[in-house]
Write a protein that holds these residues in place. Structure first.
Motif, PDB file in Angstrom:
ATOM      1  N   ASP A 135       3.263   2.575   2.752  1.00 26.16           N
ATOM      2  CA  ASP A 135       2.622   2.559   4.052  1.00 26.16           C
ATOM      3  C   ASP A 135       2.465   1.147   4.607  1.00 26.16           C
ATOM      4  O   ASP A 135       2.347   0.956   5.817  1.00 26.16           O
ATOM      5  N   GLU A 136       2.440   0.154   3.735  1.00 27.71           N
ATOM      6  CA  GLU A 136       2.205  -1.204   4.200  1.00 27.71           C
ATOM      7  C   GLU A 136       2.814  -2.203   3.230  1.00 27.71           C
ATOM      8  O   GLU A 136       2.748  -2.014   2.007  1.00 27.71           O
TER       9      GLU A 136
ATOM     10  N   GLU B  69       0.848  -1.195   0.000  1.00 32.21           N
ATOM     11  CA  GLU B  69       0.000   0.000   0.000  1.00 32.21           C
ATOM     12  C   GLU B  69       0.884   1.244   0.000  1.00 32.21           C
ATOM     13  O   GLU B  69       1.854   1.338   0.756  1.00 32.21           O
TER      14      GLU B  69
ATOM     15  N   ARG C 264       0.655   5.366   0.344  1.00 33.07           N
ATOM     16  CA  ARG C 264      -0.197   6.479   0.746  1.00 33.07           C
ATOM     17  C   ARG C 264       0.536   7.798   0.496  1.00 33.07           C
ATOM     18  O   ARG C 264       1.602   8.033   1.068  1.00 33.07           O
TER      19      ARG C 264
ATOM     20  N   GLY D 113      -3.371   0.470  -3.487  1.00 32.80           N
ATOM     21  CA  GLY D 113      -2.966  -0.831  -2.986  1.00 32.80           C
ATOM     22  C   GLY D 113      -2.861  -1.857  -4.099  1.00 32.80           C
ATOM     23  O   GLY D 113      -3.610  -1.803  -5.080  1.00 32.80           O
TER      24      GLY D 113
ATOM     25  N   GLN E 154       3.071  -6.581   3.082  1.00 35.12           N
ATOM     26  CA  GLN E 154       2.850  -7.876   3.717  1.00 35.12           C
ATOM     27  C   GLN E 154       3.076  -8.989   2.704  1.00 35.12           C
ATOM     28  O   GLN E 154       2.625  -8.904   1.562  1.00 35.12           O
TER      29      GLN E 154
ATOM     30  N   THR F 194      -4.488   6.982  -1.744  1.00 41.83           N
ATOM     31  CA  THR F 194      -3.930   5.692  -1.362  1.00 41.83           C
ATOM     32  C   THR F 194      -4.118   4.704  -2.497  1.00 41.83           C
ATOM     33  O   THR F 194      -5.174   4.677  -3.134  1.00 41.83           O
TER      34      THR F 194
END
Length: 439
Positions: A45-46, A38, A40, A153, A48, A151
């Motif tokens: 920001d992320e 992700e 942002r 993803g 996984q 954002t």
């Protein structure tokens, strides 16, 4: 595909379970990978990444049933695991309806032909994925001073499984998915902070929409500026092909064997009856190539086939597996739908809008609930007022209320514009006489 050594292990585990006292057994070995990222505004920001390997074991022992799973795939470990599982199952209450599917109903093919696995997933680099979401953000970032955040993803994954059972079933599946999404939020009048979202999803990397996802999310946010309430009343309601699948979730839940057997369905004893407008033909079409949800067999190993769920408004199918078929004393059909499609109408969304003198285009659902037993519903929605074939103004803080059977009977038109991003390929739908509460 699943490595041969794990297939051999599953076959060994099946024999071992039967030899140790399980009257029937079903063994699955599986592996999966999932990656998500992700971005942002200007930062990652992320991130996984995960992978999983394991075995699931279903045991039928002296009229009793239990299911176990483990990720310890060594024979010495599995011997103790299966032996303990069999002994544990013997403590459970008997259930005469717990049994494997009739061998005459199981799938007997080779699993090929649906084209739902993309081998190129191994070649898509992390840099490619990060560039994709960064570009999606940059399509709109800082292009409008009213933007609060942007954002984007990305996710992808693989799923593989091999299953063997004592009723003669043997089957293997291998699937991939790719998804790209974007969400934007903006400053509206006063405290209003409208948000907009867009996404695309595909089985194959080459088919994934890689541009304009961020722009589309921004445009869907921009059009919400100046949202108003509408006068409470009865209006025609147009669901676009993004929001229309939402209404079919409670319908499909009510069609399940569990809901029917537990008498928690508003569709009990409706098989063969007219429950909807004759405009509605809902089809479970499991063998569409490249489709998310496509499959040759269900979770029991039962062969799938194309079937009408609702045909010209008449209810044709419940989703009944072996267990609930026995409890209901009904012929099993299939455990659950695969790929849902509809018999299309003549017009697309824009053409339906142009035909409306007055109505409300619903673009999204904001909570609410439906009663599976009665079919009564109340949903929060937002959208746009349509007058004289034109989209006039954005609306929010509305509720629609009614009963799903009445709503289905009030279908005026089915569009010809389903999205293919999910197993629910539902087009735009126009309904008559829907109760909206506003101001």
């Amino acid at each position: 595909m699943i490595l041969q050594e794990y297939k051999d292990l599953a076959q060994w585990a099946l024999k071992y379970a039967v030899d140790k006292g399980s009257s029937d057994a079903r063994i699955s070995v599986y592996s999966s990978t999932d990656n998500s990222f992700e971005y942002r505004d200007t930062q990652l920001d992320e991130l996984q990444q995960s992978s999983e390997n394991g075995m699931s074991i279903q045991l039928y022992v002296d009229g009793r049933y239990a299911s176990f799973s483990t990720n310890r795939l060594e024979k010495t470990e599995l011997e103790k695991f299966i032996t303990n599982g069999i002994e544990t199952t013997r403590y459970l209450a008997k259930d005469e309806f717990r049994k494997l599917a009739d061998p005459a109903r199981i799938y007997k093919g080779d699993g090929n032909g649906l084209d739902i696995y993309d081998p190129s997933i191994e070649k898509v680099s992390v840099d490619d994925k990060l560039a994709l979401i960064k570009d999606s953000v940059n399509e709109v970032y800082k292009t409008d001073e009213r933007l609060i955040s942007v954002t984007s993803g990305y996710s992808d994954g693989t799923s593989r499984s091999y299953t063997v059972a004592s009723n003669g079933f043997e089957g293997e599946t291998e699937t991939t998915y790719f998804s790209l999404s974007a969400e934007t939020s903006m400053k509206g009048a006063g405290d209003a902070r409208p948000q907009g979202y867009w996404y695309d999803s595909a089985v194959f990397w080459e088919n994934l929409q890689k541009k304009d996802v961020g722009k589309t999310a921004y445009q869907r946010t921009l059009r919400k500026l100046g949202q108003e309430k509408i006068e409470t009343g009865v209006y025609k309601m147009l669901l676009d092909n993004v929001s229309s699948p939402r209404l079919f979730y409670p319908l499909l839940s009510a069609l399940s064997g569990g809901a029917i057997q537990q008498k928690s369905s508003f569709l009990i004893n409706k098989l063969g009856e007219k429950i909807a407008s004759d405009k509605l033909t809902l089809i479970d079409d499991p063998h569409i190539k490249n489709a998310q949800g496509a499959r040759w067999f269900d979770n029991e190993g039962v062969a799938t086939k194309k079937r009408n769920v609702i045909e010209n408004g008449v209810l044709s199918t419940y989703f009944i597996d072996t267990y609930y078929g026995g409890k209901l004393n009904m012929e099993p059909t299939i455990q659950s739908p695969s790929v849902l499609t509809m018999q299309s109408g003549e017009n697309n969304f824009d053409q339906i809008v142009a035909s409306l003198d007055k109505g409300i285009w619903v673009t999204g659902f904001n909570g609410g609930n439906s009663n599976e037993t009665t079919g009564d519903f109340s949903f929060g929605v937002e959208g746009f007022l349509i007058e004289k074939g034109e989209i006039v103004k954005p609306l929010n803080e509305m509720n629609i209320t009614g009963n799903l059977l009445t709503l289905l009977q009030n279908i005026i038109e089915i569009g010809n514009d389903p999205r293919t991003v999910s197993p629910y390929r539902i087009p735009s739908i126009l309904f008559d006489a829907v109760s909206f509460s506003g101001k």
